[in-house]
Design an enzyme around this catalytic site. Structure first.
Site, PDB file in Angstrom:
ATOM      1  N   SER A 143       0.844  -1.196   0.000  1.00  0.00           N
ATOM      2  CA  SER A 143       0.000   0.000   0.000  1.00  0.00           C
ATOM      3  C   SER A 143       0.877   1.243   0.000  1.00  0.00           C
ATOM      4  O   SER A 143       2.073   1.168   0.314  1.00  0.00           O
ATOM      5  CB  SER A 143      -0.885  -0.011   1.259  1.00  0.00           C
ATOM      6  OG  SER A 143      -1.569   1.201   1.451  1.00  0.00           O
ATOM      7  N   TYR A 161      -4.002  -0.715  10.045  1.00  0.00           N
ATOM      8  CA  TYR A 161      -3.770  -0.957   8.614  1.00  0.00           C
ATOM      9  C   TYR A 161      -2.360  -0.524   8.223  1.00  0.00           C
ATOM     10  O   TYR A 161      -1.651  -1.231   7.510  1.00  0.00           O
ATOM     11  CB  TYR A 161      -4.811  -0.195   7.800  1.00  0.00           C
ATOM     12  CG  TYR A 161      -4.761  -0.447   6.319  1.00  0.00           C
ATOM     13  CD1 TYR A 161      -5.392  -1.559   5.765  1.00  0.00           C
ATOM     14  CD2 TYR A 161      -4.098   0.431   5.466  1.00  0.00           C
ATOM     15  CE1 TYR A 161      -5.346  -1.790   4.392  1.00  0.00           C
ATOM     16  CE2 TYR A 161      -4.049   0.217   4.097  1.00  0.00           C
ATOM     17  CZ  TYR A 161      -4.679  -0.901   3.570  1.00  0.00           C
ATOM     18  OH  TYR A 161      -4.631  -1.121   2.212  1.00  0.00           O
TER      19      TYR A 161
END
Length: 249
Positions: A141, A154
């Site tokens: 990410s 996350y």
């Protein structure tokens, strides 16, 4: 021919929609047989692949349950007789300020985004070492590089994905296995719907992306095929940004 995946089998997780669905379809378009694993049904993915004559089988599994991963992997092996490519895509996100981030939210994110990724990679790695070749691709990410806002669990998990990718590459590159990751930029999926619904946040994101648009899941097809194919045989431990130029700003 370097990008041809004919005769290869890919296990892709999180295939009910979004990035996982697009990657599963892209690998099938390149000739791979696909084992699609998701907690929810992957009917659309299966229909799309079979629609153009591709080979795909669907397995339903809760990948956050580490104890059940070995059984899932054994099922996957039985679908087409082996696994040449593993794509660790399954993931979740919980949004809350750090001071209010619950232990359960933290644990749920780490269990799926990190623990399942490592233990599934471990199972695939043993299988690939015995075969002398293999490709492992994990979905990282932009938050493998940055801190983000209201997503501490996350962010921690995606920083760890980048680290695990490099650690496994260090051990397995000499055994004929390439372990790499893709770091998508801001992609239009269910996970990013709250950001796109926030007018100010959406505008701020778009202003930083040189390409001037959000990415689509289909933008990940080509990079995934590249990392799954023999074209990337000398790439190891790399995190490939597919971000419209976000990291260049």
């Amino acid at each position: 021919m370097s990008f041809d995946l004919t005769g290869k089998t890919a296990l892709v997780t999180g295939t009910s929609g979004g990035i996982g669905q697009a990657i599963a379809i892209g690998l099938a378009e390149a000739g791979a047989s696909v084992v699609a694993v998701s907690a929810s049904n992957s009917n659309e993915t299966v229909a799309a692949v079979r629609g153009f004559g591709g080979a795909i089988e669907e397995l339903s599994a809760d990948l956050s349950d580490a104890e059940g991963l070995e059984a899932v992997f054994e099922q996957a092996l039985g679908c087409f007789g082996g696994i040449d490519i593993l794509v660790n895509n399954a993931g979740t996100i919980r949004r809350a300020p750090a001071a209010e981030h619950s232990r359960q939210d933290w644990q749920d994110v780490i269990d799926l985004n990190l623990n399942s990724l490592f233990f599934l990679s471990q199972l695939a790695g043993k299988h690939m070492i015995a075969r002398g070749s293999g490709k492992i691709i994990s979905i990282a990410s932009m938050l493998s590089y940055q801190g983000g806002v209201n997503v501490p669990g996350y962010t921690a998990s995606k920083h760890a994905v980048a680290g695990v990718t490099k650690a496994l590459a260090n051990e397995w590159a000499s055994k004929g296995i390439q372990v790499n990751a893709i770091a998508p930029g801001y992609i239009s999926t269910r996970n990013t719907a709250p950001l796109r619904a926030d007018e100010k946040r959406n505008q701020a994101i778009l202003e930083r992306i040189p390409a001037g648009r959000w990415g689509s899941p289909e933008d990940l097809k080509g990079p995934a095929v590249f990392l799954a194919s023999s074209a990337s045989d000398y790439m190891n431990g790399h995190v490939l940004c597919v971000d419209g130029g976000w990291m260049a700003r």
